[in-house]
Design an enzyme around this catalytic site. Structure first.
Site, PDB file in Angstrom:
ATOM      1  N   SER A   8      15.860  42.630  -6.799  1.00 43.77           N
ATOM      2  CA  SER A   8      14.553  41.983  -6.657  1.00 43.77           C
ATOM      3  C   SER A   8      14.590  40.471  -6.499  1.00 43.77           C
ATOM      4  O   SER A   8      13.559  39.869  -6.213  1.00 43.77           O
ATOM      5  CB  SER A   8      13.656  42.342  -7.841  1.00 43.77           C
ATOM      6  OG  SER A   8      13.187  43.665  -7.726  1.00 43.77           O
ATOM      7  N   SER A  33      11.230  42.647  -5.533  1.00 43.49           N
ATOM      8  CA  SER A  33       9.871  42.410  -5.991  1.00 43.49           C
ATOM      9  C   SER A  33       9.511  40.940  -6.140  1.00 43.49           C
ATOM     10  O   SER A  33       8.339  40.591  -6.294  1.00 43.49           O
ATOM     11  CB  SER A  33       9.654  43.116  -7.325  1.00 43.49           C
ATOM     12  OG  SER A  33      10.473  42.548  -8.342  1.00 43.49           O
ATOM     13  N   LYS A  55       7.895  33.483 -11.268  1.00 40.83           N
ATOM     14  CA  LYS A  55       7.438  34.845 -11.013  1.00 40.83           C
ATOM     15  C   LYS A  55       6.506  35.293 -12.137  1.00 40.83           C
ATOM     16  O   LYS A  55       6.770  35.057 -13.323  1.00 40.83           O
ATOM     17  CB  LYS A  55       8.648  35.774 -10.920  1.00 40.83           C
ATOM     18  CG  LYS A  55       8.337  37.202 -10.492  1.00 40.83           C
ATOM     19  CD  LYS A  55       9.638  37.999 -10.356  1.00 40.83           C
ATOM     20  CE  LYS A  55       9.414  39.437  -9.926  1.00 40.83           C
ATOM     21  NZ  LYS A  55      10.687  40.179  -9.775  1.00 40.83           N
TER      22      LYS A  55
END
Length: 229
Positions: free
Chosen positions: A179, A155, A80
């Site tokens: 997330s 996210s 990420k």
């Protein structure tokens, strides 16, 4: 012809360690799959093809020499883009950081590499991890690989989409209020938010430091456990 998704992480690692599969060959197939599929998903912000090829070659050389390549030997791991990496940029999917390169690497990324894992690229996220749909990335929304008309959750949108689409073996995400877990649920993969302090947050761009955790996304519970280990 689009290459098939790679084997599950633990099966792949076992085959690489046994010398029956080449880490380099699997990498090339996954890179071709990314090139074919990801333009419609936007899971990756940046792909580290040359760095990954060099890492795969090191793993294959270690196996050929009879050395231990590590417990994640040849596993292709997406990261990420709010986790610092020396390769590429660390942008948090924000134009504010679109050119920023970290002078150090997140501890969790260092540990993936030390275990023989191969960082294949950085994945998109809701800007600064503040979102839950994957629609608020500076470089466009992430699509759900099962149905591109639907959101992948967020996210950690790109990480979940990349795992579900077979564009990596596993991925790292971050979870403050859902997330990792929510996009894993939306994309049909496994996501784990570890207990506070179980995984180092050094190198994670903070959202809420008392709540932020780094954790794995993978295709199976066993693969998530291997990443967590």
């Amino acid at each position: 012809m689009i290459p098939e998704p790679p084997e599950a992480l633990r099966d792949h690692v076992a085959a690489v360690r046994a010398g029956t599969v080449s880490a380099a060959d699997v990498l090339e197939a996954v890179l071709a799959r990314i090139e074919a599929i990801d333009p419609g998903l936007n899971a990756y912000h940046e792909v580290f093809a040359e760095e990954a090829r060099a890492a795969a070659a090191r793993v294959d050389r270690a196996v050929a020499a009879g050395e231990d390549p590590g417990p994640l030997a040849g596993a292709l791991v997406a990261v990420k883009d709010n986790l610092a990496t020396l390769a590429g940029r660390t942008t948090c999917s924000s134009r504010m950081l679109e050119s920023w390169r970290s002078p150090f690497e997140a501890t969790c990324v260092e540990r993936i590499r030390a275990a023989g894992g191969i960082v294949i690229g950085k994945t998109n996220l809701d800007e600064f991890a503040m979102g839950s749909s994957g629609e608020h990335c500076a470089w466009g929304p992430v699509r759900n690989p099962h149905d591109p008309t639907r959101v992948p959750g967020g996210s950690s949108a790109g990480s979940a989409a990349a795992v579900a689409a077979g564009l990596c073996h596993a991925a790292l995400g971050s979870d403050t209020g859902g997330s990792i877990r929510q996009p894993a649920a939306f994309c049909g993969c496994v996501g784990l938010k570890p207990s506070h302090g179980a995984v180092s947050r050094h190198g994670l761009v903070a959202f809420g430091s008392s709540l932020d955790q780094v954790g794995p996304l993978a295709r199976t519970v066993g693969d998530a456990a291997a990443m967590f280990g």
